[in-house]
Design an enzyme around this catalytic site. Sequence first.
Site, mmCIF file in Angstrom:
data_model
loop_
_atom_site.group_PDB
_atom_site.id
_atom_site.type_symbol
_atom_site.label_atom_id
_atom_site.label_comp_id
_atom_site.label_asym_id
_atom_site.label_seq_id
_atom_site.Cartn_x
_atom_site.Cartn_y
_atom_site.Cartn_z
ATOM 1 N N TYR A 3 1.029 -0.721 0.193
ATOM 2 C CA TYR A 3 0.386 -0.005 0.161
ATOM 3 C C TYR A 3 0.454 1.429 -0.196
ATOM 4 O O TYR A 3 1.989 1.351 0.253
ATOM 5 C CB TYR A 3 -1.369 -0.078 1.199
ATOM 6 C CG TYR A 3 -0.088 0.386 2.051
ATOM 7 C CD1 TYR A 3 -0.080 -0.521 3.528
ATOM 8 C CD2 TYR A 3 -0.482 1.320 3.089
ATOM 9 C CE1 TYR A 3 0.402 -0.086 4.154
ATOM 10 C CE2 TYR A 3 0.080 2.333 4.549
ATOM 11 C CZ TYR A 3 0.600 1.178 4.929
ATOM 12 O OH TYR A 3 1.415 1.644 6.007
ATOM 13 N N CYS A 4 -0.421 2.231 -0.336
ATOM 14 C CA CYS A 4 0.925 3.416 -0.363
ATOM 15 C C CYS A 4 0.081 5.169 -0.315
ATOM 16 O O CYS A 4 -0.627 4.857 1.005
ATOM 17 C CB CYS A 4 1.659 3.196 -1.801
ATOM 18 S SG CYS A 4 1.643 4.787 -2.715
ATOM 19 N N ARG A 5 -0.029 6.275 -1.060
ATOM 20 C CA ARG A 5 -0.732 6.722 -0.339
ATOM 21 C C ARG A 5 -2.151 7.014 -0.406
ATOM 22 O O ARG A 5 -2.834 7.732 0.110
ATOM 23 C CB ARG A 5 -0.152 8.387 -0.581
ATOM 24 C CG ARG A 5 1.242 8.418 -0.554
ATOM 25 C CD ARG A 5 1.892 9.145 -1.331
ATOM 26 N NE ARG A 5 3.367 9.954 -0.949
ATOM 27 C CZ ARG A 5 4.381 9.839 -1.707
ATOM 28 N NH1 ARG A 5 4.150 10.425 -3.167
ATOM 29 N NH2 ARG A 5 5.279 10.054 -1.096
#
Lengths: 226, 226
Positions: free
Chosen positions: B183-185
């Site tokens: 996952y990320c932003r």
Amino acid sequence: MVKPVWSFSLSAKLDLFAAFADIARALGNAHRLDLLEHLAQGEKSVEALAGKAGLTVANASQHLQALRRVGLVVGERRGKQVVYRITEDDVLDLVAALRRVGERHTNAVKVVVGDYFQARDSLDAVGFAALEQMVTDGLATILDVRPADEFADGHIPGALSIPLTELKVRLDEVPTGLEVVAYCRGPWCVLAFEAVALLREQGRLAKRLEGGLPEWRRAGLPVATP
Amino acid sequence: MVKPVWSFSLSAKLDLFAAFADIARALGNAHRLDLLEHLAQGEKSVEALAGKAGLTVANASQHLQALRRVGLVVGERRGKQVVYRITEDDVLDLVAALRRVGERHTNAVKVVVGDYFQARDSLDAVGFAALEQMVTDGLATILDVRPADEFADGHIPGALSIPLTELKVRLDEVPTGLEVVAYCRGPWCVLAFEAVALLREQGRLAKRLEGGLPEWRRAGLPVATP
DNA sequence: CCATCAATCAAGAGAGTTCTTGAATGAACG
DNA sequence: CGTTCATTCAAGAACTCTCTTGATTGATGG
């Protein structure tokens, strides 16, 4: 091959955000928001929309194309006319989210609300559930103050149709003894504010519904179209 | 006094819609949407934001003021710095609504997604509930591919932090045998797409989480900040 | 097939947006 | 109290948006 990943990512991200920004910019004009509110009542031709929004036909056409370009509305040729409608319900959700942020955040909204509405009515709006309760208890009359053609395209079951422009001379059609709950095109539709102010001046007990017909429909509640 | 009602109403309505339109126009720029995504990770100074968004400080400052003018963010002087943060959660809801419309409607998004992502990963994202199930079942590793400072500001509990830029050389730190969920932003953050592509090239079983940290937090799920 | 009507297109004046550059604040710290 | 650093302001060139006007397209109906 680490560098390419970054440069690639940055441009891909900005391309995506640019596409989202195009949609936001399409919403970034008062006339286009107005057109969307009218379309939320039901599909309409360019000429009808131009009339309701107070624009020239050419100008309305250009605004509608701006909305169509980003997929907020679709236009369908029907004989001589082109009929526009809102593409899908998530567009209404987007406009509603915009409105919610605006209600809280923007000074401009507070100023407008203060200047124009607060003195007249403002705060006490009736929710959908509360209205249904009041109607089943026989305590309220629902009053639709939109123009007759919009009422004909769909309205809250049991509502009485008296366009705001005719309300003053047709006051006797509004049942006495009951509370009047007025509604219109949406949460900030000024017709309902005006109607409540006018009814109160006449000594009636009146409130406005907290949403308009599109919100009522979006909530999955029944819509009558006689 | 029927005419004044109309002229009054029209201008009041357009004033209101103009205020909402101002907010939409503030969202109508790719860099500002980017800044909002970075702010959704946590509050940041102008200089930090300029660095992350690839803008000059003066330019970032001007964009932030455009966002502040309409109440989407607030800036607070803290010593020498001015630290910006998103005003309230309904701003995240607004951006999410914009993204949802964009995902469905816009050709530009489809093209970008097609060009850049579809070949790599695209479709199968893991939902929040599914991820929690996989973790309790001991089936998945959570991988946070954002820069280390953003991980430090808050992350999903139990997540492993390997910024995308370092992932290639730190692959041995990723447990084998388990599925990797990156996952990320946010939902369209390219870092997670890239990470999944890279891991799959290495023969790993990898998927991306369907949202980023702000969505996780907004869903009321726990956030760790060690 | 020509007249009519609805909608769109095209071009241009005027206003607004974006980015850059360099100067001006304003807090902190020796 | 003068230096430093982060941020903001100001001005200007290039570009985009908005509305108006008049021409053009496309379907309809005598």
